[in-house]
Design a protein around this motif. Structure first.
Motif, PDB file in Angstrom:
ATOM      1  N   CYS A  50       0.839  -1.200   0.000  1.00  0.00           N
ATOM      2  CA  CYS A  50       0.000   0.000   0.000  1.00  0.00           C
ATOM      3  C   CYS A  50       0.873   1.249   0.000  1.00  0.00           C
ATOM      4  CB  CYS A  50      -0.917   0.009   1.218  1.00  0.00           C
ATOM      5  SG  CYS A  50      -2.095  -1.341   1.283  1.00  0.00           S
ATOM      6  N   PHE A  51       1.934   1.225   0.790  1.00  0.00           N
ATOM      7  CA  PHE A  51       2.833   2.369   0.857  1.00  0.00           C
ATOM      8  C   PHE A  51       3.679   2.488  -0.407  1.00  0.00           C
ATOM      9  CE2 PHE A  51       1.990   1.844   5.382  1.00  0.00           C
ATOM     10  CZ  PHE A  51       1.816   3.163   5.784  1.00  0.00           C
ATOM     11  N   PHE A  52       4.195   1.376  -0.892  1.00  0.00           N
ATOM     12  CA  PHE A  52       5.060   1.418  -2.072  1.00  0.00           C
ATOM     13  C   PHE A  52       4.349   2.047  -3.266  1.00  0.00           C
ATOM     14  CE2 PHE A  52       7.288  -2.545  -0.294  1.00  0.00           C
ATOM     15  CZ  PHE A  52       8.204  -1.772   0.393  1.00  0.00           C
ATOM     16  N   GLY A  53       3.060   1.816  -3.370  1.00  0.00           N
ATOM     17  CA  GLY A  53       2.307   2.351  -4.493  1.00  0.00           C
ATOM     18  C   GLY A  53       2.210   3.864  -4.509  1.00  0.00           C
ATOM     19  N   CYS A  54       2.324   4.495  -3.342  1.00  0.00           N
ATOM     20  CA  CYS A  54       2.106   5.943  -3.298  1.00  0.00           C
ATOM     21  C   CYS A  54       3.349   6.754  -2.955  1.00  0.00           C
ATOM     22  CB  CYS A  54       0.992   6.270  -2.317  1.00  0.00           C
ATOM     23  SG  CYS A  54       1.439   5.967  -0.607  1.00  0.00           S
ATOM     24  N   LEU A  55       4.373   6.145  -2.413  1.00  0.00           N
ATOM     25  CA  LEU A  55       5.579   6.896  -2.083  1.00  0.00           C
ATOM     26  C   LEU A  55       6.274   7.350  -3.357  1.00  0.00           C
ATOM     27  CD1 LEU A  55       6.951   4.782   0.892  1.00  0.00           C
ATOM     28  CD2 LEU A  55       5.763   6.973   1.002  1.00  0.00           C
ATOM     29  N   GLU A  56       6.860   8.540  -3.321  1.00  0.00           N
ATOM     30  CA  GLU A  56       7.402   9.124  -4.535  1.00  0.00           C
ATOM     31  C   GLU A  56       8.887   9.435  -4.487  1.00  0.00           C
ATOM     32  OE1 GLU A  56       4.964  12.415  -5.650  1.00  0.00           O
ATOM     33  OE2 GLU A  56       3.152  11.200  -5.683  1.00  0.00           O
ATOM     34  N   LYS A  57       9.557   9.104  -3.415  1.00  0.00           N
ATOM     35  CA  LYS A  57      10.987   9.361  -3.325  1.00  0.00           C
ATOM     36  C   LYS A  57      11.707   8.055  -3.021  1.00  0.00           C
ATOM     37  CE  LYS A  57      10.390  14.076  -1.790  1.00  0.00           C
ATOM     38  NZ  LYS A  57      10.620  15.047  -0.724  1.00  0.00           N
ATOM     39  N   PRO A  58      12.791   7.782  -3.757  1.00  0.00           N
ATOM     40  CA  PRO A  58      13.522   6.523  -3.527  1.00  0.00           C
ATOM     41  C   PRO A  58      13.921   6.306  -2.069  1.00  0.00           C
ATOM     42  CG  PRO A  58      14.301   7.565  -5.530  1.00  0.00           C
ATOM     43  CD  PRO A  58      13.355   8.540  -4.880  1.00  0.00           C
ATOM     44  N   LYS A  59      14.351   7.359  -1.379  1.00  0.00           N
ATOM     45  CA  LYS A  59      14.755   7.187   0.025  1.00  0.00           C
ATOM     46  C   LYS A  59      13.590   6.726   0.886  1.00  0.00           C
ATOM     47  CE  LYS A  59      18.723  10.218   0.459  1.00  0.00           C
ATOM     48  NZ  LYS A  59      19.321  11.344   1.156  1.00  0.00           N
ATOM     49  N   GLN A  60      12.406   7.289   0.643  1.00  0.00           N
ATOM     50  CA  GLN A  60      11.221   6.876   1.398  1.00  0.00           C
ATOM     51  C   GLN A  60      10.913   5.410   1.142  1.00  0.00           C
ATOM     52  OE1 GLN A  60       8.377   9.596  -0.316  1.00  0.00           O
ATOM     53  NE2 GLN A  60       8.327  10.862   1.542  1.00  0.00           N
ATOM     54  N   ILE A  61      11.035   5.013  -0.109  1.00  0.00           N
ATOM     55  CA  ILE A  61      10.728   3.630  -0.473  1.00  0.00           C
ATOM     56  C   ILE A  61      11.728   2.679   0.172  1.00  0.00           C
ATOM     57  CG2 ILE A  61      10.637   1.992  -2.399  1.00  0.00           C
ATOM     58  CD1 ILE A  61       9.437   4.308  -4.065  1.00  0.00           C
ATOM     59  N   PHE A  62      13.015   3.030   0.132  1.00  0.00           N
ATOM     60  CA  PHE A  62      14.022   2.149   0.742  1.00  0.00           C
ATOM     61  C   PHE A  62      13.858   2.061   2.251  1.00  0.00           C
ATOM     62  CE2 PHE A  62      16.505   2.762  -3.260  1.00  0.00           C
ATOM     63  CZ  PHE A  62      16.460   1.431  -3.638  1.00  0.00           C
ATOM     64  N   ARG A  63      13.461   3.165   2.894  1.00  0.00           N
ATOM     65  CA  ARG A  63      13.204   3.112   4.339  1.00  0.00           C
ATOM     66  C   ARG A  63      12.031   2.174   4.627  1.00  0.00           C
ATOM     67  NH1 ARG A  63      12.587   8.777   4.927  1.00  0.00           N
ATOM     68  NH2 ARG A  63      14.568   9.542   4.216  1.00  0.00           N
ATOM     69  N   MET A  64      10.985   2.289   3.814  1.00  0.00           N
ATOM     70  CA  MET A  64       9.819   1.432   4.012  1.00  0.00           C
ATOM     71  C   MET A  64      10.165  -0.023   3.690  1.00  0.00           C
ATOM     72  SD  MET A  64       6.737   1.241   5.094  1.00  0.00           S
ATOM     73  CE  MET A  64       6.277   2.953   5.270  1.00  0.00           C
ATOM     74  N   PHE A  65      10.997  -0.240   2.685  1.00  0.00           N
ATOM     75  CA  PHE A  65      11.432  -1.590   2.330  1.00  0.00           C
ATOM     76  C   PHE A  65      12.208  -2.217   3.492  1.00  0.00           C
ATOM     77  CE2 PHE A  65      14.312  -4.583   0.116  1.00  0.00           C
ATOM     78  CZ  PHE A  65      13.367  -5.368  -0.507  1.00  0.00           C
ATOM     79  N   ASP A  66      13.116  -1.451   4.093  1.00  0.00           N
ATOM     80  CA  ASP A  66      13.857  -1.947   5.265  1.00  0.00           C
ATOM     81  C   ASP A  66      12.906  -2.252   6.417  1.00  0.00           C
ATOM     82  OD1 ASP A  66      16.330  -1.815   4.024  1.00  0.00           O
ATOM     83  OD2 ASP A  66      16.805   0.177   4.826  1.00  0.00           O
ATOM     84  N   ARG A  67      11.936  -1.381   6.600  1.00  0.00           N
ATOM     85  CA  ARG A  67      10.946  -1.598   7.666  1.00  0.00           C
ATOM     86  C   ARG A  67      10.167  -2.883   7.406  1.00  0.00           C
ATOM     87  NH1 ARG A  67       7.005   3.274   9.826  1.00  0.00           N
ATOM     88  NH2 ARG A  67       6.088   2.099  11.531  1.00  0.00           N
ATOM     89  N   MET A  68       9.829  -3.122   6.139  1.00  0.00           N
ATOM     90  CA  MET A  68       9.103  -4.332   5.779  1.00  0.00           C
ATOM     91  C   MET A  68       9.943  -5.575   6.090  1.00  0.00           C
ATOM     92  SD  MET A  68       7.800  -5.721   2.068  1.00  0.00           S
ATOM     93  CE  MET A  68       9.431  -6.304   1.625  1.00  0.00           C
ATOM     94  N   ILE A  69      11.201  -5.544   5.676  1.00  0.00           N
ATOM     95  CA  ILE A  69      12.073  -6.700   5.904  1.00  0.00           C
ATOM     96  C   ILE A  69      12.195  -6.996   7.392  1.00  0.00           C
ATOM     97  CG2 ILE A  69      14.467  -7.495   5.746  1.00  0.00           C
ATOM     98  CD1 ILE A  69      14.556  -6.082   2.993  1.00  0.00           C
ATOM     99  N   ASN A  70      12.357  -5.964   8.201  1.00  0.00           N
ATOM    100  CA  ASN A  70      12.471  -6.153   9.643  1.00  0.00           C
ATOM    101  C   ASN A  70      11.162  -6.613  10.268  1.00  0.00           C
ATOM    102  OD1 ASN A  70      15.193  -5.393   9.741  1.00  0.00           O
ATOM    103  ND2 ASN A  70      14.656  -3.231   9.883  1.00  0.00           N
ATOM    104  N   SER A  71      10.052  -6.187   9.695  1.00  0.00           N
ATOM    105  CA  SER A  71       8.750  -6.496  10.268  1.00  0.00           C
ATOM    106  C   SER A  71       8.261  -7.890   9.918  1.00  0.00           C
ATOM    107  CB  SER A  71       7.731  -5.465   9.796  1.00  0.00           C
ATOM    108  OG  SER A  71       6.452  -5.792  10.233  1.00  0.00           O
ATOM    109  N   VAL A  72       8.339  -8.253   8.638  1.00  0.00           N
ATOM    110  CA  VAL A  72       7.773  -9.536   8.215  1.00  0.00           C
ATOM    111  C   VAL A  72       8.778 -10.674   8.297  1.00  0.00           C
ATOM    112  CG1 VAL A  72       6.026  -8.455   6.762  1.00  0.00           C
ATOM    113  CG2 VAL A  72       8.171  -9.181   5.744  1.00  0.00           C
ATOM    114  N   GLY A  73      10.023 -10.342   8.598  1.00  0.00           N
ATOM    115  CA  GLY A  73      11.028 -11.378   8.775  1.00  0.00           C
ATOM    116  C   GLY A  73      11.457 -12.068   7.499  1.00  0.00           C
ATOM    117  N   GLY A  74      11.361 -11.392   6.391  1.00  0.00           N
ATOM    118  CA  GLY A  74      11.774 -11.977   5.120  1.00  0.00           C
ATOM    119  C   GLY A  74      12.056 -10.890   4.114  1.00  0.00           C
ATOM    120  N   LEU A  75      12.295 -11.291   2.906  1.00  0.00           N
ATOM    121  CA  LEU A  75      12.655 -10.337   1.865  1.00  0.00           C
ATOM    122  C   LEU A  75      11.486  -9.960   0.970  1.00  0.00           C
ATOM    123  CD1 LEU A  75      16.143 -11.727   0.850  1.00  0.00           C
ATOM    124  CD2 LEU A  75      15.630  -9.768   2.295  1.00  0.00           C
ATOM    125  N   GLY A  76      10.295 -10.278   1.365  1.00  0.00           N
ATOM    126  CA  GLY A  76       9.147  -9.928   0.545  1.00  0.00           C
ATOM    127  C   GLY A  76       8.820 -11.015  -0.451  1.00  0.00           C
TER     128      GLY A  76
END
Length: 102
Positions: A50-76
């Protein structure tokens, strides 16, 4: 919902986050994500999509990607990577470096 005895779950939160993101209310969507954790409802990969679809800056996306990896315990999932590569690809040749990072 709660008054009717129906506790919110990850799908409920994902729906709210997606709608907030689609309407440009990103800050509120982050608040709902934090609220999920407070209510002991773990976000899943779809939550982060949901977030990846609307974020517009690479840094924001990478921060959210790192948060996802830490949260779901995997690489997506594969569709996570396809979504991100398409998004970075649409932004043009100057932003191809993030595609290679993903």
């Amino acid at each position: 919902m709660k008054e009717l005895g129906c506790e919110p779950n990850v799908v409920t939160y994902d729906t709210i986050i997606k709608l907030l993101c689609e309407h440009g209310r990103i800050r509120e969507a982050y608040g709902v994500l934090d609220q999920m954790r407070e209510k002991d409802c773990a976000p899943n990969v779809m939550t982060y999509h949901c977030f990846f679809g609307c974020l517009e800056k690479p840094k924001q996306i990478f921060r959210m990607f790192d948060r996802m990896i830490n949260s779901v315990g995997g690489l997506g999932r594969m569709d996570t990577y396809v979504m991100l590569m398409k998004k970075f690809g649409r932004w043009g040749i100057l932003l191809l470096r993030p595609v290679f990072i993903v």
